[in-house]
Write an enzyme that holds these catalytic residues in place. Structure first.
Site, mmCIF file in Angstrom:
data_model
loop_
_atom_site.group_PDB
_atom_site.id
_atom_site.type_symbol
_atom_site.label_atom_id
_atom_site.label_comp_id
_atom_site.label_asym_id
_atom_site.label_seq_id
_atom_site.Cartn_x
_atom_site.Cartn_y
_atom_site.Cartn_z
ATOM 1 C CG HIS A 9 8.805 3.473 18.981
ATOM 2 N ND1 HIS A 9 8.069 4.960 18.300
ATOM 3 C CD2 HIS A 9 9.149 2.937 17.535
ATOM 4 C CE1 HIS A 9 7.888 4.526 16.876
ATOM 5 N NE2 HIS A 9 8.387 3.620 16.295
ATOM 6 C CB CYS B 39 4.037 -1.856 13.791
ATOM 7 S SG CYS B 39 4.068 -1.760 11.871
ATOM 8 C CB CYS C 192 3.164 7.413 3.310
ATOM 9 S SG CYS C 192 3.495 6.098 4.526
ATOM 10 C CB CYS D 24 0.927 0.942 11.073
ATOM 11 S SG CYS D 24 -0.724 1.367 11.939
ATOM 12 C CB CYS E 296 7.810 -2.868 15.937
ATOM 13 S SG CYS E 296 9.123 -2.661 15.495
ATOM 14 C CB CYS F 261 7.787 -5.334 8.274
ATOM 15 S SG CYS F 261 9.340 -4.401 8.897
ATOM 16 C CD GLU G 201 -1.028 -0.319 3.590
ATOM 17 O OE1 GLU G 201 -2.111 -0.852 3.456
ATOM 18 O OE2 GLU G 201 -0.489 0.057 4.892
#
Ligand code: SAH
Length: 368
Positions: free
Chosen positions: A243, A136, A122, A360, A133, A129, A109
């Site tokens: 973070h 996410c 973006c 995300c 994390c 991924c 996306e």
């Protein structure tokens, strides 16, 4: 030689490769490829003009190329890389998210965000991924594969064409900013991302003629790749997804921290700032009662003060089924004040696109 990141985070084996595309190739490689198809090398420049300057990948519109050669060149160098599954919009259609299906069925996306004074896009650098994390959505599904250079570039070409053609309300516009904050860890797909940055920034018609200053590469902190990115002379903005200021919590929120600690990540960031002359963006998702305590704000301020840095606080966008949520307004305000107390510039990111899961990887996640 395996590259930093690629060495560490292997891609699943057995995947078919995306078809070769003009945007994968340097200008010299394009001339060779055109010659390989039995055409005159100067046709490479014509193709580049059509793709990078006119965003025209329909061979019927290439009137300066003989009709007989168009199909061959299109098949060999401008195959269809991806198709739109759907667009969804919000903010009066000035935020538009696109779900793409790649040649092998993989979904990724991109998001276009139009503001009064600029347009930001973006984009994704990987399908899925591998960084895992826990807050996410993309991280939950794991890594499917790296995107090719052309698959990265084409998200932007499609966005620029939509803007030029007035598909986004507000009249025709140009793209100002690109952020590698869609799906994936860009520095884990180093060579293809760097190839994409070259295509984006080479002057027309070799590339899209954008400025490195308007491109943000966002990373979890893959230290060897950060150092390499600095030393290869890039001038993009570098965003570091911190973070947490302490290793104990960051080991949980950004699991790659077990390999490269907060101090190493920040030292690599300061090296990038030094070499590139650019201020680092530190990304910090504020998660209620997890990382938003006063003592963590103070520790973050002490780690960052005096450096060339800007903190972007992101109210957590809760993922489906997550027990975590965004910080209370008063805790967010206190966090901002604590950083300001140390003289560290800070802004709270606007949460545009939340109702379309624009932050995300949630749309592609819900699709598959
Ligand atoms: N892998 C890269 C880039 C992609 S994510 C990176 O981690 O930097 C872009 C930013 O969005 C990162 O700072 C990431 O931590 C943040 N992010 C991811 N999920 C989020 C969520 N649910 N709420 C708020 N920010 C989130």
């Amino acid at each position: 030689m395996p590259q930093p990141g690629e060495l560490t985070f292997a891609v699943p084996r057995g995947a078919r490769k995306p078809p070769r595309h003009l945007a994968d190739l340097t200008p010299a490689e394009r001339r060779d490829a055109v010659a390989g198809l039995g055409e005159k090398p100067f046709r490479a420049k014509q193709l580049s003009q059509h793709y990078f300057a006119r965003y025209a990948d329909d061979p019927a519109s290439w009137t300066d190329i003989p009709a007989a050669a168009r199909e061959k060149l299109a098949d060999g160098l401008l195959p269809e890389l991806m198709s739109v599954v759907r667009h969804i919009s919000c903010d009066n259609d000035t935020t538009r998210k696109t779900l793409w299906r790649l040649f092998d069925g993989t979904l990724v996306e991109s998001v276009l965000m139009r503001y009064p004074d600029r347009v930001t896009m973006c984009i994704s650098s990987q399908a899925g991924c591998g960084m895992n994390c826990p807050f996410c959505a993309t991280g939950q599904a794991g890594l499917t594969r790296n995107l090719s250079t052309a698959e990265i570039v084409h998200q932007i070409v499609a966005g620029m064409r939509s803007l030029r053609d007035g598909e986004i309300p507000g009249g025709a516009a140009r793209l100002n900013n690109i952020v590698f904050m869609g799906m994936g860890e860009p520095l884990a797909n180093y060579n293809r991302v760097v190839g994409a940055i070259r295509r984006l920034t080479d002057p027309e018609p070799d590339g899209l003629g954008l400025s490195q200053r308007g491109i943000t590469v966002s990373t979890v902190g893959l230290v060897p790749a950060m150092l390499r990115f600095a030393d290869e002379g890039f001038k993009c903005r570098l965003a570091v997804s911190l973070h947490a200021p302490d290793d104990e919590l960051r080991d949980t929120l950004v699991p790659v921290n077990t390999r490269w600690k907060v101090r190493e990540v920040l030292d690599a960031a300061w090296h990038y700032a030094e070499v590139s002359g650019r201020r680092i963006s530190v990304e910090y998702a504020l998660i209620k009662d997890i990382n938003d305590q006063a003592w963590r704000a103070d520790l973050l301020g002490r780690l960052l003060k005096g450096h060339r840095v800007h903190v972007n606080l992101i109210p957590l966008n809760p993922t489906p089924g997550s027990k975590w949520t965004a910080s209370r307004p008063e805790d967010e305000k206190a966090f901002v004040r604590a950083l300001e107390h140390h003289g560290v510039p800070v802004t709270v990111r606007d949460t545009r696109g939340q109702e379309i899961d624009g932050a995300c990887g949630q749309l592609a996640a819900s699709e598959s």
